[in-house]
Write a protein that holds these residues in place. Structure first.
Motif, short mmCIF file in Angstrom:
data_model
loop_
_atom_site.label_atom_id
_atom_site.label_comp_id
_atom_site.label_asym_id
_atom_site.label_seq_id
_atom_site.Cartn_x
_atom_site.Cartn_y
_atom_site.Cartn_z
N LYS A 1 29.15 55.43 17.73
CA LYS A 1 30.50 55.84 16.96
C LYS A 1 31.14 54.27 16.03
O LYS A 1 31.33 53.78 16.74
N PRO A 2 32.55 54.60 15.23
CA PRO A 2 33.08 54.17 13.95
C PRO A 2 33.53 53.17 15.00
O PRO A 2 33.37 51.91 15.46
N ALA A 3 34.38 53.44 15.96
CA ALA A 3 35.23 52.87 16.96
C ALA A 3 34.20 51.48 17.41
O ALA A 3 34.66 50.28 18.28
N VAL A 4 32.37 51.75 18.60
CA VAL A 4 32.20 51.68 19.29
C VAL A 4 31.52 50.18 18.16
O VAL A 4 31.31 49.29 18.64
N ARG A 5 30.95 50.90 17.17
CA ARG A 5 30.61 49.66 16.20
C ARG A 5 31.74 48.35 15.31
O ARG A 5 31.10 47.47 15.51
N GLY A 6 32.85 49.55 15.24
CA GLY A 6 33.82 48.15 16.40
C GLY A 6 34.14 47.11 16.47
O GLY A 6 34.50 45.91 16.18
#
Length: 148
Positions: free
Chosen positions: A126-131
């Motif tokens: 998810k975007p937060a994890v990838r970030g």
């Protein structure tokens, strides 16, 4: 196929893309000492599918820093259970956060796998994890996608 640039890890949007990337590198089947169904981990579930070890996190929305030592144990046991030239797909589908301590444990796991000639790819971040894999990037929830 959407692949994200990262210094250490190959990241894909979907598990089928990651599986294809792993399958394209080697068609040699691996012989495992243990059956993945016999593996027991506190935070991980590992299954063998089409010559790839598909690893998912157990149902947990967040993996905070205090879980990094527990992940170390799971990743170490998994690395010890895998044979040389294994292909591992690490699926982040159940996670909405992944802390820096957990990333450090993932890097240790990756190094153990590489020492065995094995390969790992990540998917469903998810975007937060990838970030969290790009902490110094401004607007780190947006990573640059590369088409392979």
């Amino acid at each position: 196929m959407a692949k994200y640039r990262h210094r250490t890890f190959e990241m894909f949007d979907f598990s089928d893309e990651a599986t294809c990337a792993l399958a394209s590198k080697s068609t040699r089947p691996a012989a495992y000492v243990d059956d993945p169904e016999s593996w027991a981990f506190q935070h991980l579930v590992a299954l063998r599918r089409a010559g790839v070890i598909h690893v998912k996190f157990k149902q947990r929305k967040r993996l905070a820093a205090e879980f990094s030592s527990q992940l170390r144990t799971d990743f170490s046991q998994l690395a010890d259970s895998l044979v040389n030239d294994s292909r591992v797909l690490l699926d982040f589908e159940c996670l909405s956060e992944f802390g820096s301590g957990c990333i450090d444990e993932l890097k240790r796991f990756n190094a153990k796998l590489q020492s065995k000639g094995s390969r790992i790819v990540l998917c469903n971040l998810k975007p937060a994890v990838r970030g969290s894999f790009f902490p110094h990037r401004i607007g780190n929830d947006r990573t640059r996608s590369v088409v392979s």
